[in-house]
Design a protein around this motif. Structure first.
Motif, short mmCIF file in Angstrom:
data_model
loop_
_atom_site.label_atom_id
_atom_site.label_comp_id
_atom_site.label_asym_id
_atom_site.label_seq_id
_atom_site.Cartn_x
_atom_site.Cartn_y
_atom_site.Cartn_z
N VAL A 287 43.35 -16.61 -52.54
CA VAL A 287 42.75 -16.24 -53.83
C VAL A 287 41.85 -17.37 -54.29
N SER A 288 40.67 -17.04 -54.79
CA SER A 288 39.76 -18.04 -55.34
C SER A 288 39.19 -17.52 -56.65
N SER A 289 38.51 -18.40 -57.40
CA SER A 289 38.08 -18.00 -58.74
C SER A 289 36.76 -18.63 -59.13
N THR A 290 36.07 -17.96 -60.07
CA THR A 290 34.99 -18.56 -60.84
C THR A 290 35.56 -18.82 -62.23
N TYR A 310 29.49 -10.18 -64.30
CA TYR A 310 28.40 -11.15 -64.17
C TYR A 310 28.91 -12.50 -63.67
N GLY A 311 30.21 -12.68 -63.67
CA GLY A 311 30.79 -13.94 -63.21
C GLY A 311 31.41 -13.84 -61.83
N ARG A 325 36.36 -17.27 -45.55
CA ARG A 325 36.58 -18.11 -46.73
C ARG A 325 35.76 -17.57 -47.88
N VAL A 326 36.25 -17.80 -49.11
CA VAL A 326 35.50 -17.49 -50.32
C VAL A 326 35.73 -18.63 -51.30
N VAL A 327 34.64 -19.13 -51.92
CA VAL A 327 34.77 -20.17 -52.94
C VAL A 327 33.96 -19.75 -54.16
N GLY A 328 34.32 -20.27 -55.33
CA GLY A 328 33.64 -19.89 -56.56
C GLY A 328 33.19 -21.09 -57.36
N ASN A 329 31.99 -21.01 -57.97
CA ASN A 329 31.59 -22.00 -58.96
C ASN A 329 31.83 -21.40 -60.34
#
Length: 624
Positions: A287-290, A310-311, A325-329
């Motif tokens: 799990v990843s997040s913005t 929008y985020g 992989r997934v990453v968020g800013n």
């Protein structure tokens, strides 16, 4: 029975019976034998021959540098019960975790029979079969082929570590898995520590990820692959830690439960409520997040999202499959696909659209975030970047030409990268870390990087740290701390750093209102094993499983509301304004801003016993 007699039999078996002496009707003495009891094993089962002796091995460790003249010796001791004879062949087997198996033999004659058999381990052998296993295990045994009977006798196994002894005791690991998927510019802790749970003393353990082959021996572990389970063992116990499983964003928390599904709490509009279609999923692995949304990667590479569209809460036209992989800013996600291709979605000006030239690349190996930009490392050692130019999305030409980038780290407005030659480069807003001061740019011994929102710090090979960026936010280190060489981990809030020292003390610098000053009573503690940071507060985990905190009270700097629950804690996680503690008895304790994850009372029945630090039989299908 006297214990010394049992000691003699250790490793063997014991058969018990008794005789009864009596007189018959004629007055003659008669001996009667009882039934024999079942064979008893005395201690652990042992093979026929004792362990070999290796010169320099002591207490489970061998230091090659201490061998006289750099030459070793292996001895197969003389068998006492069944002596060797002329024509027997003695063979040793040497197996290193890195170097593999090698053997050598000696045929006995009239002079060498019934004696210890010595094998010289030459300097070349030490270089080829001992030294490469430094920090790993070696096992040694021998066997004797009996010429007269064509039988083989086997020895017990000698096991030792090269350079470091593997500790024993009731192994306990403390510290959070590195939560690189949590939104924010708070540098999460990366170092886990191994202890004896009974004595609370550090022990040398062996560590490896589930997909690794080789073990590494150390008392601490820097977590570089938090999406994988982590195996840890002492000489008499092995445990497996779950991947990072509590993930915060700017408004809430998500817990990745042992069964493979997710549960959320906090602001529902920003990811604090799981959509009905995602609730039943039991195959989530990461799990990843913005700041305002979440993404969950499933076992087969599919990705699902929720939260503010929008985020990053809406993937738009991005095909939601084949992700690794997934990453968020702060406002967009970037994903790495099986083909080493990068895709993105979310706020366009925050990196949500990948430039055509970068989207065409098929050699991306890693993606790093700033607040509104992404940087990606290529297999060639080069870097590409996109997103808001004022946040590092515009890569300078001279840096784009470099082919030796080893590590990239993003703060809020800038990126910094560590080259293979130990030098640093940086880009983005100059005042917030995008411009290296000349003394730091000239250094060629940098080995590690950390950051908060507005500043960077770097560790030198000497153990000292240097800093740059916004001075009041940690970009300047006081001489008192700059001289320290025993800092083992650094965490941060938005504008302060907290450094955990090897002696268990913690020091801090940067904005005082955001944790840059450690309260006097906490500064005296010498048993800190992890420090975590929200935007404006720090929490520190003690070796005894309790927690202390400082900084803004409403953002986690005050634990008084849950102090009685903060026992048996093994790991601390943070969102932007709240903390979550994971305990050894299966509880999740939260505090901080109640509207942004600090209050988990509504979901406690779905958390207790279902979010574990260690792998259990139901932890996402991973066997213990």
């Amino acid at each position: 029975m006297d214990g010394r007699h049992l000691k003699t039999l250790e490793g063997g078996t014991l058969e018990l019976w008794y005789h009864l002496l009596s007189e018959d009707q004629n007055g003659d003495r008669v001996r009667r034998e009882s039934l024999h009891a079942a064979l008893l094993q005395v201690g652990e089962p042992q093979l026929e021959l004792v362990k070999p002796i290796v010169l320099g091995e002591q207490d489970g460790a061998l230091e090659p540098g201490d061998l006289p003249g750099g030459i070793g010796k292996l001895t197969a001791p003389r068998p006492t019960v069944k002596p060797t004879q002329s024509g027997d062949i003695v063979t040793y087997t040497w197996t290193g975790e890195v170097t593999g198996l090698t053997e050598d033999s000696a045929t006995l004659n009239g002079l060498s029979k019934d004696k210890d058999v010595h094998f010289t381990l030459s300097a070349a052998f030490v270089a080829e079969h001992i030294e490469p296993n430094r920090g790993k295990k070696v096992t040694v045994s021998y066997r004797i082929w009996r010429a007269a009977t064509n039988e083989t006798s086997y020895s017990n196994v000698l096991e030792f570590g090269v350079g470091q002894a593997i500790g024993s005791g009731n192994l306990k690991v403390m510290g959070a898995r590195f939560n690189c998927h949590t939104f924010g510019h708070t540098g999460a802790s990366r170092v886990l520590s191994a202890f004896d749970a009974t004595t609370e003393q550090p022990i040398e353990a062996q560590w490896k990820y589930a997909t690794d082959i080789e073990w590494t021996t150390a008392a601490t572990w820097t977590d570089t692959t938090p999406q994988e389970s982590l195996q840890v063992r002492s000489s008499d116990k092995q445990i497996t830690l779950n991947p990072a499983n509590i993930i915060g964003n700017g408004h809430c928390f998500v817990a990745h439960r042992d069964g493979g599904d997710v549960i959320a709490w906090g602001n529902a509009d920003y990811g604090g409520k799981i959509p009905p279609a995602i609730i039943p999923l039991k195959d989530i692995v990461e799990v990843s997040s913005t700041y305002s949304a979440y993404a969950a990667r499933r076992t087969h590479g599919a990705v699902v999202v929720w939260g503010r569209p929008y985020g990053g809460g809406n993937m738009g036209s991005v095909v939601p499959s084949d992700f690794v992989r997934v990453v968020g800013n702060s406002a967009a996600f970037a994903g790495l696909k099986n083909a080493s291709q990068v895709v993105a979605w979310g706020y366009d000006n925050g990196g949500g659209t990948v430039p055509t030239a970068i989207a065409a690349l098929r050699d991306i190996v890693r993606i790093v975030v700033s607040s509104n930009a992404f940087a990606a490392q290529r297999a060639t050692g080069q870097v590409v970047a996109w997103g808001d130019p004022s946040r590092g999305g515009n890569l300078p030409t001279d840096i784009a030409l470099l082919t030796d980038i080893n590590m990239i780290l993003g703060a809020q407005y800038a990126f910094a990268a560590l080259r293979a030659n130990g030098r640093l480069v940086a880009w983005g807003r100059a005042e917030f870390g995008g411009n290296l001061p000349a003394p730091i740019a000239s250094l060629n011994d940098i080995i590690e990087l950390r950051c908060n929102a507005l500043a960077f710090i770097a560790k030198r090979a000497t153990g000292q740290w240097v800093a740059w960026g916004e001075p009041s936010s940690g970009g300047t280190i006081s001489p008192e701390f700059a001289g320290l060489t025993d800092i083992v981990d650094v965490s941060s809030t938005a504008s302060a750093f907290a450094a955990r020292r090897a002696n268990g003390h913690v020091v801090a610098w940067g904005s005082p209102i955001r944790g840059g000053v450690v309260p006097a009573d906490i500064a005296l503690l010498n048993d800190i094993v992890q420090v975590a940071g929200t935007q404006s507060a720090f929490a520190a985990l003690r070796k005894n499983g309790t927690v202390v905190a400082w900084g803004k009270p409403d953002m986690g700097g005050d634990t008084s509301a849950v102090e009685d629950q903060l026992i048996n804690v093994q790991a601390l996680y943070a969102s932007d304004e709240a903390f979550a503690a994971l305990t050894s008895d299966g509880r999740v304790v939260t505090w901080g801003n109640p509207e942004k994850g600090g209050n988990s009372s509504a979901v406690q029945d779905q958390l207790v016993g279902q979010v574990s630090y260690q792998v259990s039989a139901v932890s996402r299908g991973v066997s213990v």
